[in-house]
Write a protein that holds these residues in place. Structure first.
Motif, mmCIF file in Angstrom:
data_model
loop_
_atom_site.group_PDB
_atom_site.id
_atom_site.type_symbol
_atom_site.label_atom_id
_atom_site.label_comp_id
_atom_site.label_asym_id
_atom_site.label_seq_id
_atom_site.Cartn_x
_atom_site.Cartn_y
_atom_site.Cartn_z
ATOM 1 N N GLU A 1 0.837 -1.196 0.000
ATOM 2 C CA GLU A 1 0.000 0.000 0.000
ATOM 3 C C GLU A 1 0.874 1.248 0.000
ATOM 4 O O GLU A 1 2.070 1.195 0.304
ATOM 5 C CB GLU A 1 -0.945 0.001 1.200
ATOM 6 C CG GLU A 1 -1.999 -1.096 1.111
ATOM 7 C CD GLU A 1 -3.119 -0.925 2.122
ATOM 8 O OE1 GLU A 1 -3.148 0.109 2.820
ATOM 9 O OE2 GLU A 1 -3.963 -1.834 2.212
ATOM 10 N N ARG B 1 -0.578 -8.157 5.026
ATOM 11 C CA ARG B 1 -1.956 -7.924 4.611
ATOM 12 C C ARG B 1 -2.841 -9.051 5.151
ATOM 13 O O ARG B 1 -2.506 -10.231 5.021
ATOM 14 C CB ARG B 1 -2.055 -7.859 3.087
ATOM 15 C CG ARG B 1 -1.241 -6.742 2.476
ATOM 16 C CD ARG B 1 -1.397 -6.697 0.970
ATOM 17 N NE ARG B 1 -2.741 -6.306 0.582
ATOM 18 C CZ ARG B 1 -3.172 -5.048 0.530
ATOM 19 N NH1 ARG B 1 -2.368 -4.053 0.872
ATOM 20 N NH2 ARG B 1 -4.397 -4.768 0.144
ATOM 21 N N THR C 1 -5.671 -11.865 5.485
ATOM 22 C CA THR C 1 -6.294 -12.759 4.509
ATOM 23 C C THR C 1 -7.346 -13.639 5.170
ATOM 24 O O THR C 1 -7.388 -13.783 6.392
ATOM 25 C CB THR C 1 -5.252 -13.687 3.853
ATOM 26 O OG1 THR C 1 -4.669 -14.527 4.862
ATOM 27 C CG2 THR C 1 -4.169 -12.895 3.149
ATOM 28 N N ARG D 1 -8.305 -14.966 0.022
ATOM 29 C CA ARG D 1 -8.730 -13.601 -0.287
ATOM 30 C C ARG D 1 -7.961 -12.575 0.544
ATOM 31 O O ARG D 1 -7.592 -12.841 1.691
ATOM 32 C CB ARG D 1 -10.234 -13.438 -0.034
ATOM 33 C CG ARG D 1 -11.105 -14.351 -0.888
ATOM 34 C CD ARG D 1 -12.584 -14.037 -0.692
ATOM 35 N NE ARG D 1 -13.446 -14.952 -1.416
ATOM 36 C CZ ARG D 1 -13.744 -14.841 -2.702
ATOM 37 N NH1 ARG D 1 -13.233 -13.845 -3.404
ATOM 38 N NH2 ARG D 1 -14.544 -15.714 -3.288
ATOM 39 N N ASP D 2 -7.746 -11.416 -0.068
ATOM 40 C CA ASP D 2 -7.123 -10.259 0.587
ATOM 41 C C ASP D 2 -8.249 -9.386 1.137
ATOM 42 O O ASP D 2 -8.981 -8.753 0.379
ATOM 43 C CB ASP D 2 -6.295 -9.487 -0.443
ATOM 44 C CG ASP D 2 -5.547 -8.295 0.151
ATOM 45 O OD1 ASP D 2 -6.000 -7.746 1.177
ATOM 46 O OD2 ASP D 2 -4.517 -7.904 -0.427
ATOM 47 N N THR D 3 -8.396 -9.353 2.467
ATOM 48 C CA THR D 3 -9.516 -8.607 3.044
ATOM 49 C C THR D 3 -9.318 -7.101 2.978
ATOM 50 O O THR D 3 -10.266 -6.343 3.187
ATOM 51 C CB THR D 3 -9.752 -9.022 4.508
ATOM 52 O OG1 THR D 3 -8.585 -8.714 5.285
ATOM 53 C CG2 THR D 3 -10.032 -10.509 4.604
ATOM 54 N N ARG D 4 -8.099 -6.636 2.699
ATOM 55 C CA ARG D 4 -7.853 -5.201 2.542
ATOM 56 C C ARG D 4 -8.209 -4.724 1.139
ATOM 57 O O ARG D 4 -8.274 -3.523 0.888
ATOM 58 C CB ARG D 4 -6.374 -4.886 2.801
ATOM 59 C CG ARG D 4 -5.945 -4.963 4.238
ATOM 60 C CD ARG D 4 -6.348 -3.751 5.019
ATOM 61 N NE ARG D 4 -5.783 -2.520 4.497
ATOM 62 C CZ ARG D 4 -6.095 -1.312 4.944
ATOM 63 N NH1 ARG D 4 -6.975 -1.176 5.917
ATOM 64 N NH2 ARG D 4 -5.542 -0.238 4.433
ATOM 65 N N LEU D 5 -8.428 -5.666 0.233
ATOM 66 C CA LEU D 5 -8.657 -5.314 -1.164
ATOM 67 C C LEU D 5 -10.003 -5.868 -1.618
ATOM 68 O O LEU D 5 -10.103 -6.575 -2.620
ATOM 69 C CB LEU D 5 -7.518 -5.856 -2.032
ATOM 70 C CG LEU D 5 -7.352 -5.260 -3.429
ATOM 71 C CD1 LEU D 5 -7.085 -3.758 -3.349
ATOM 72 C CD2 LEU D 5 -6.213 -5.948 -4.163
ATOM 73 N N ALA D 6 -11.036 -5.556 -0.831
ATOM 74 C CA ALA D 6 -12.405 -5.967 -1.161
ATOM 75 C C ALA D 6 -12.507 -7.468 -1.394
ATOM 76 O O ALA D 6 -13.234 -7.937 -2.266
ATOM 77 C CB ALA D 6 -12.917 -5.201 -2.384
ATOM 78 N N ASN D 7 -11.740 -8.240 -0.599
ATOM 79 C CA ASN D 7 -11.755 -9.702 -0.684
ATOM 80 C C ASN D 7 -11.340 -10.219 -2.057
ATOM 81 O O ASN D 7 -11.811 -11.272 -2.506
ATOM 82 C CB ASN D 7 -13.120 -10.258 -0.295
ATOM 83 C CG ASN D 7 -13.349 -10.202 1.201
ATOM 84 O OD1 ASN D 7 -12.434 -10.447 1.983
ATOM 85 N ND2 ASN D 7 -14.559 -9.868 1.603
ATOM 86 N N ALA D 8 -10.452 -9.501 -2.712
ATOM 87 C CA ALA D 8 -9.930 -9.971 -3.998
ATOM 88 C C ALA D 8 -9.109 -11.237 -3.787
ATOM 89 O O ALA D 8 -8.455 -11.419 -2.756
ATOM 90 C CB ALA D 8 -9.067 -8.890 -4.636
#
Length: 357
Positions: free
Chosen positions: A117, A198, A200, A223-230
């Motif tokens: 980030e 990050r 997850t 999923r990356d929870t900081r990136l809208a669960n991408a």
């Protein structure tokens, strides 16, 4: 008899001040014969083209104030007494004014950020002489070998943005002001940048209906929870089912899959999917998913008996098959019922069982 004016001596003092500050020029007028102080006389001071006057007091002291100006350096002021009917003129023309750069303090705060980030480095430049913010000055920030600059606003604050990088850990950024003719240099060289992993999640899929001895596919999404669960690609997921561990990499959507053979016995079994974490991402797991193993469907085909004589013995025959793959099933008990009488038989290697009636 002619009467001559009395000689005088005028002695001025050197001065020191900061840029844009006011300083006081002073000079003492004395009688050249008696060394007595001369009061009530006008002394003219000149600095940087500006003229001020001051009257000597009982100690012969006269003073005048001047603005030091916007640039540091060594300057000069003069002091002169113009003479009158009693006293001869005198002057002191070599009086230094040392104008110093205004001292500053640069303060930068620590930063906490997640890996990959962008964070904002900031520094506030303060004039130590009056505590005010210094605007319009360039601050240089350095982080991980990258240099950025920002200009201070009215509060003295300057900012610059950096990419935190992909590896978690403790890092540092510096902030520096080089100084100029008005302000002294200052810096803040120890400013922590804490880069966090990050967060997850791992989400596995429940398998509600798997036939015994069939192959089934374990599926989990990282999923990356900081990136809208991408979804997070290129990471290893560990699956555990019935004590067997297998690993698979996530695809572009963050999905990993692995195949297992289901149990031979029906029932509900658990499996887990986990990500161990790395320098960029936290660990995560899903241990609450189940695999429901159901019995395999079968079919029994019996053979009609023809031309059986009364009071004679005949043989009932049936074949047991797996409905999914049509394979015959050996070693399974088959119950035959004829005229209210039940007989049992066991299937042979060809899935055939017989009983006599």
């Amino acid at each position: 008899m002619p009467v001559s004016p009395r000689p005088t001596a005028l002695n001025a003092l050197a001065a020191a001040t900061y840029v844009n500050y006011v300083f006081t020029a002073t000079a003492t007028l004395t009688d050249g014969l008696s060394s007595a102080f001369v009061s009530g006389k006008t002394v003219t001071f000149v600095y940087q083209g500006q003229t001020r006057t001051g009257a000597t007091d009982g100690s012969g002291l006269a003073a005048a104030t001047f603005g030091a100006g916007p640039s540091s350096g060594t300057y000069n002021y003069t002091a002169a007494f113009a003479a009158d009917a009693t006293y001869v003129a005198s002057s002191d023309n070599a009086n230094t004014v040392t104008v110093q750069e205004r001292p500053t303090t640069l303060t930068a705060p620590p930063v906490t950020i997640y890996a990959n980030e962008v964070f904002t480095a900031s520094g506030t430049l303060t004039d130590d002489a009056d505590g005010s913010g210094v605007s319009g000055k360039t601050i240089s920030f350095v982080y991980a070998g990258q240099t950025r600059t920002g200009a201070t606003i009215a509060s003295g604050l300057a900012v610059a943005t950096f990419d935190a990088g992909s590896s978690s850990g403790s890092y540092n950024y510096t902030a520096q002001f080089a100084g100029d003719a008005t302000y002294g240099a200052s810096s803040d060289l120890a400013n922590a940048v804490t880069v966090q992993q990050r967060p997850t999640t791992v989400l596995a899929v429940t398998m509600p209906g798997v036939y015994a001895n069939e192959v089934w596919t374990a599926t989990a999404t990282l999923r990356d929870t900081r990136l809208a669960n991408a979804g997070v690609a290129g990471k290893t997921i560990s699956f555990v089912y019935q004590g067997v561990t297998k690993t698979a990499g996530t695809d572009g959507s963050g999905v990993a899959v692995m195949t297992y053979n289901a149990n031979a016995s029906s029932g509900t079994y658990g499996y887990t999917a986990s990500f161990a974490g790395d320098g960029t991402y936290t660990s995560a797991s899903d241990a609450g998913k189940t695999v429901t193993v159901t019995p395999r469907p079968t079919n029994v085909v019996a053979v009609s008996a023809a031309n059986v004589y009364t009071l004679s013995v005949w043989t009932a025959t049936a074949t047991l098959r797996d409905s999914l793959n049509t394979n015959t099933l050996g070693g399974k008990p088959i119950s035959f019922v004829y005229q209210g009488t039940t007989r049992g038989g066991t299937t042979d290697g060809s899935g055939v069982a017989t009983a006599t009636f």
